[in-house]
Write an enzyme that holds these catalytic residues in place. Structure first.
Site, PDB file in Angstrom:
ATOM      1  N   GLU A  19      27.589  48.829  27.204  1.00 27.76           N
ATOM      2  CA  GLU A  19      28.954  48.876  26.684  1.00 27.76           C
ATOM      3  C   GLU A  19      29.978  48.794  27.811  1.00 27.76           C
ATOM      4  OE1 GLU A  19      29.627  52.201  24.144  1.00 27.76           O
ATOM      5  OE2 GLU A  19      31.422  51.305  23.270  1.00 27.76           O
ATOM      6  N   HIS A  55      37.560  35.044  39.903  1.00 31.07           N
ATOM      7  CA  HIS A  55      36.455  35.360  39.012  1.00 31.07           C
ATOM      8  C   HIS A  55      35.481  34.186  38.976  1.00 31.07           C
ATOM      9  CE1 HIS A  55      38.596  38.758  36.556  1.00 31.07           C
ATOM     10  NE2 HIS A  55      38.317  39.101  37.792  1.00 31.07           N
ATOM     11  N   GLU A  57      34.348  32.414  36.617  1.00 32.52           N
ATOM     12  CA  GLU A  57      34.798  31.297  35.780  1.00 32.52           C
ATOM     13  C   GLU A  57      35.770  30.413  36.558  1.00 32.52           C
ATOM     14  OE1 GLU A  57      34.828  34.470  35.191  1.00 32.52           O
ATOM     15  OE2 GLU A  57      34.442  34.974  33.100  1.00 32.52           O
ATOM     16  N   CYS A  85      37.509  37.641  31.273  1.00 31.65           N
ATOM     17  CA  CYS A  85      38.709  38.459  31.119  1.00 31.65           C
ATOM     18  C   CYS A  85      39.761  37.619  30.373  1.00 31.65           C
ATOM     19  CB  CYS A  85      39.253  38.897  32.483  1.00 31.65           C
ATOM     20  SG  CYS A  85      39.971  37.554  33.465  1.00 31.65           S
ATOM     21  N   CYS A  88      40.875  34.472  32.309  1.00 32.53           N
ATOM     22  CA  CYS A  88      39.833  33.439  32.345  1.00 32.53           C
ATOM     23  C   CYS A  88      39.618  32.827  30.961  1.00 32.53           C
ATOM     24  CB  CYS A  88      38.522  34.017  32.877  1.00 32.53           C
ATOM     25  SG  CYS A  88      38.558  34.369  34.646  1.00 32.53           S
TER      26      CYS A  88
END
Length: 151
Positions: A19, A55, A57, A85, A88
DNA sequence: ATTTTCAAT
């Protein structure tokens, strides 16, 4: 080999469907890039985030995508340890809307900041990126995902 | 105990 065992354990730790990504502090992005057409070709690679700099991505968009030919069709598959995120996800949405020659499938290990309403909205928008009649975006979670709510 | 998120030292 001991190093193989350690690498396997680390990989599984990073891609675990937890999680909260406590202690991971990284995101991995394995990609498969299939070129369609007369000269079909497949390339594979792996990227990780550059921490605060970019990041994973963004690293893909900055280093891999520029090498793609806009006149060819591509099937792209990402296996990411974390979902994107908001920034992204928005970048993915824009890129897919702008480049209709791309089809992107994202396989997600765990969700990132799922509680945030803004995050949920960005993922939904990303999932519906592209033309409605021929959506060029697919988002998949692990079959045993314990934390995914309905998208 | 699930225990707080794509680092900062």
């Amino acid at each position: 080999m001991l190093s193989l065992l350690i690498n396997t354990m680390f990989f599984k730790f990073q891609f675990r469907n937890v999680e909260y990504s406590s202690g991971r502090n990284k995101t991995f992005l394995c990609y498969v890039l299939e070129t369609q057409g007369k000269e079909s070709a497949t390339s594979r690679g792996y990227l990780e985030d550059e921490h605060a700099a970019a990041h994973a991505e963004m690293a893909f968009f900055n280093t891999i995508l520029p090498k793609c030919d806009s006149s060819l069709r591509y099937n792209i598959t990402w296996y990411v340890s974390s979902s994107p995120c908001v920034t992204c996800a928005d970048r993915i949405t824009e890129t897919l809307k702008k480049n209709k020659n791309l089809r992107l499938t994202i396989m997600v290990g765990r969700l990132f900041m799922w509680e945030e309403a803004e995050m949920q909205a960005a993922l939904k928008k990303m999932k519906s990126a592209g033309s409605p009649e021929a959506s060029n975006m697919s988002l998949f979670f692990l079959p045993h995902d314990q934390f995914r709510k309905d998208l």
